[in-house]
Design a protein around this motif. Structure first.
Motif, mmCIF file in Angstrom:
data_model
loop_
_atom_site.group_PDB
_atom_site.id
_atom_site.type_symbol
_atom_site.label_atom_id
_atom_site.label_comp_id
_atom_site.label_asym_id
_atom_site.label_seq_id
_atom_site.Cartn_x
_atom_site.Cartn_y
_atom_site.Cartn_z
ATOM 1 N N UNK A 133 0.810 -1.213 0.000
ATOM 2 C CA UNK A 133 0.000 0.000 0.000
ATOM 3 C C UNK A 133 0.848 1.270 0.000
ATOM 4 N N UNK A 134 2.149 1.127 0.158
ATOM 5 C CA UNK A 134 3.041 2.288 0.057
ATOM 6 C C UNK A 134 3.157 2.786 -1.384
ATOM 7 N N UNK A 160 6.837 5.906 -5.106
ATOM 8 C CA UNK A 160 5.967 6.123 -3.957
ATOM 9 C C UNK A 160 5.748 7.604 -3.728
ATOM 10 N N UNK A 161 6.659 8.424 -4.237
ATOM 11 C CA UNK A 161 6.587 9.848 -3.931
ATOM 12 C C UNK A 161 6.272 10.735 -5.135
ATOM 13 N N UNK A 219 11.132 -1.072 -1.957
ATOM 14 C CA UNK A 219 12.020 0.044 -1.605
ATOM 15 C C UNK A 219 12.888 0.483 -2.776
ATOM 16 N N UNK A 220 13.272 -0.461 -3.606
ATOM 17 C CA UNK A 220 14.074 -0.115 -4.781
ATOM 18 C C UNK A 220 13.305 0.791 -5.729
ATOM 19 N N UNK A 246 9.290 -9.806 4.043
ATOM 20 C CA UNK A 246 10.503 -9.181 4.569
ATOM 21 C C UNK A 246 11.743 -9.511 3.745
ATOM 22 N N UNK A 247 11.821 -10.722 3.244
ATOM 23 C CA UNK A 247 13.019 -11.143 2.513
ATOM 24 C C UNK A 247 13.058 -10.586 1.092
ATOM 25 N N UNK A 248 11.938 -10.623 0.394
ATOM 26 C CA UNK A 248 11.939 -10.255 -1.029
ATOM 27 C C UNK A 248 11.099 -9.019 -1.365
#
Length: 95
Positions: free
Chosen positions: A18-19, A65-66, A59-60, A51-53
């Motif tokens: 959802x980010x 997101x912005x 984040x990459x 969390x792992x993938x």
């Protein structure tokens, strides 16, 4: 945007996804499902997948997101997401 994938998703994956802005999320999930097929349902159910993938990949693509992402960028962004998932596909399947 998450359509049928939301039913297969762990509680850990949802807050990460959802980010993403809505148009990017649409492309992101379409590419993910295309790349992994039925296996996508299996990995989305696993809390550790988030969390792992999933988190590092989201984040990459943090720029999306912005900033405003538009439909004209779908193909190029989809290609980038596809390359990222394809590069990790063997590792994820082994996992």
């Amino acid at each position: 945007m998450l359509d049928e994938s939301i039913a297969d998703m762990s509680m850990e994956s949802l807050p990460i996804l959802v980010l993403l802005k809505i148009l990017f999320l649409k492309v992101f999930m379409e590419v993910f499902r295309d790349e992994f097929g039925d296996f996508a349902k299996l990995v989305l159910r696993e809390p550790e997948f988030a969390t792992i993938y999933l988190t590092p990949v989201v984040e990459e693509f943090g720029d999306f997101m912005s900033v405003d992402f538009n439909e004209d960028q779908e193909d190029s962004v989809g290609t980038n997401v596809e390359l990222k998932w394809r590069g990790q596909k063997d590792e994820i399947i082994k996992w």
